[in-house]
Write a protein that holds these residues in place. Structure first.
Motif, PDB file in Angstrom:
ATOM      1  N   UNK A 113      65.928  57.951  47.590  1.00  0.00           N
ATOM      2  CA  UNK A 113      65.734  57.015  47.373  1.00  0.00           C
ATOM      3  C   UNK A 113      65.231  56.622  45.799  1.00  0.00           C
ATOM      4  N   UNK A 114      66.069  55.844  45.181  1.00  0.00           N
ATOM      5  CA  UNK A 114      65.536  55.369  43.749  1.00  0.00           C
ATOM      6  C   UNK A 114      65.448  53.883  43.513  1.00  0.00           C
ATOM      7  N   UNK A 115      64.834  53.345  42.638  1.00  0.00           N
ATOM      8  CA  UNK A 115      64.822  51.798  42.095  1.00  0.00           C
ATOM      9  C   UNK A 115      64.964  51.578  40.917  1.00  0.00           C
ATOM     10  N   UNK A 116      65.581  50.498  40.544  1.00  0.00           N
ATOM     11  CA  UNK A 116      65.605  50.246  38.847  1.00  0.00           C
ATOM     12  C   UNK A 116      64.435  50.073  38.248  1.00  0.00           C
ATOM     13  N   UNK A 117      63.270  49.561  39.006  1.00  0.00           N
ATOM     14  CA  UNK A 117      62.151  49.149  38.286  1.00  0.00           C
ATOM     15  C   UNK A 117      61.255  50.583  37.938  1.00  0.00           C
ATOM     16  N   UNK A 118      61.726  51.610  38.613  1.00  0.00           N
ATOM     17  CA  UNK A 118      61.089  52.927  38.555  1.00  0.00           C
ATOM     18  C   UNK A 118      61.886  53.886  38.005  1.00  0.00           C
TER      19      UNK A 118
END
Length: 290
Positions: free
Chosen positions: A224-229
Motif C-alpha cells: 500500500x502506498x500513498x501520494x503524501x508519503x
C-alpha cells in the motif's frame, strides 16, 4: 616422404576438428545446465481508500429536538464509551422531573395512609364495630393509592429517560473525526452531532479492474502506498473479495482513466500500523497468491 607429410597434415586437421566439436558440445551442455531465471510474478494494480471496519465508525445524532447548550469535544479528541459529546437545553424537563419526583413522594405517603386505614378497618370489622362495607372501601382506597404510586413512578422514569437523551454520548471508544454543531444551534431528532471512529481498526476498501479478477484471492499480499508519503509502503493482505463485479465508485486519481469501468471490490487488512488517515486515497500493488 611427401606421402607421409600429407598423411600427418590430414591427421592434424581431423584432430583440430574433433577438438572444436568437443568444445561446442561442452558449451552446449553448460548452456543447457545453467538455471533459467524465473519471471517476476505479475502484480495487479488497484486503488482504494482508508476506511474503518464495520461498526468502528459511528455518526452520532440527536435523539430529541432542542437547542445545543454545550459541545464537550473537538475534532481529534479521544473519547470513551459514554462520554458526553454535547448537551441540549433541558430546563423544562428538569422542572418536570422535579414535580414528578414530588408526586411520587406524595403517592408513597398516600399508600402508607391507605394501608393503615385498611388495617384499622379490618380490626374494627373483626370486633364488629364497623361494617364489612367500610373494610371494602378501605381496600379500594389502598388499591387506588397503589395505582397512583405506580403511575407517578412511571412518569418519573419517563422524564429521567428523556433527560438522559438531552446528553448526547459516545456509543464507542474512539476519536472524534467530525463535529457537526456548535453551542446555540437548534437541532431536530436525527441531526448529526459528531462522528466517532475507532482508528485502531482501519483497512482498505479497494477497486481492482474486472480483467484482473483471476489474480485476486483471499490471502494475497498487498503493498500500500500513498501520494503524501513518497518512498514509503505498508504491507497488507486481501481478506475479502466481492462475489460480483460492479461499477467504479472511487474517482480514479489519473484523470485519463475511465470512470465507468467495471471493477471487483476488494477488502485489504493492514498488517502494520500506518500514519494514513481515515479517507486517504491509496494505491495498491497486489501479488497474486500461488
Amino acid at each position: 616422404m611427401r606421402t607421409q607429410s600429407i598423411l600427418w597434415t590430414a591427421l592434424l586437421g581431423v584432430g583440430l576438428l574433433g577438438g572444436t566439436a568437443l568444445q561446442a558440445v561442452s558449451r552446449a551442455g553448460s548452456a543447457a545446465s545453467a538455471p533459467v531465471p524465473e519471471a517476476a510474478p505479475r502484480r495487479v494494480a488497484a486503488e482504494g481508500r482508508i476506511v474503518t471496519y464495520p461498526g468502528a465508525e459511528v455518526r452520532v445524532g440527536a435523539d430529541r429536538a432542542g437547542r445545543i447548550t454545550s459541545v464537550s469535544v473537538v475534532e481529534g479528541a479521544i473519547v470513551r464509551k459514554g462520554d458526553v459529546l454535547a448537551t441540549l437545553e433541558s430546563d423544562e424537563l428538569t422542572a418536570s422531573l422535579a414535580a414528578a419526583v414530588a408526586r411520587s413522594a406524595e403517592t408513597e405517603a398516600e399508600v402508607r395512609l391507605a394501608e393503615l386505614t385498611r388495617d384499622r378497618r379490618r380490626a374494627l370489622v373483626a370486633e364488629k364495630i364497623a361494617a364489612p362495607h367500610d373494610l371494602d372501601q378501605a381496600e379500594r382506597d389502598l388499591e387506588i393509592a397503589i395505582a397512583r404510586r405506580a403511575t407517578a413512578a412511571a412518569e418519573t422514569a419517563r422524564l429521567r429517560a428523556q433527560l438522559r437523551k438531552m446528553r448526547v454520548v459516545s456509543p464507542i471508544d474512539g476519536t472524534v473525526t467530525a463535529r457537526a454543531v456548535d453551542a446555540g444551534e437548534t437541532v431536530a431528532p436525527g441531526d448529526p452531532i459528531a462522528t466517532v471512529a475507532d482508528l485502531r481498526r482501519l483497512r482498505v476498501d479497494a477497486e481492482a479492474d474486472e480483467a484482473d479478477a483471476g489474480a485476486l484471492a483471499v490471502g494475497s499480499a498487498v503493498d500500500v502506498t500513498a501520494d503524501g508519503y513518497p518512498g514509503q509502503a505498508w504491507k497488507g493482505t486481501i481478506e475479502e473479495v466481492a462475489d460480483s463485479v460492479t461499477l467504479r465508485a472511487l474517482k480514479p486519481q489519473d484523470p485519463g482513466r475511465p470512470t465507468d469501468t467495471r471493477i471487483l471490490a476488494v477488502k485489504v487488512a493492514l498488517a502494520e500500523r500506518t500514519p494514513l488517515r481515515l479517507g486517504t486515497t491509496v494505491e495498491l500493488r497486489i501479488t497474486p497468491a500461488r
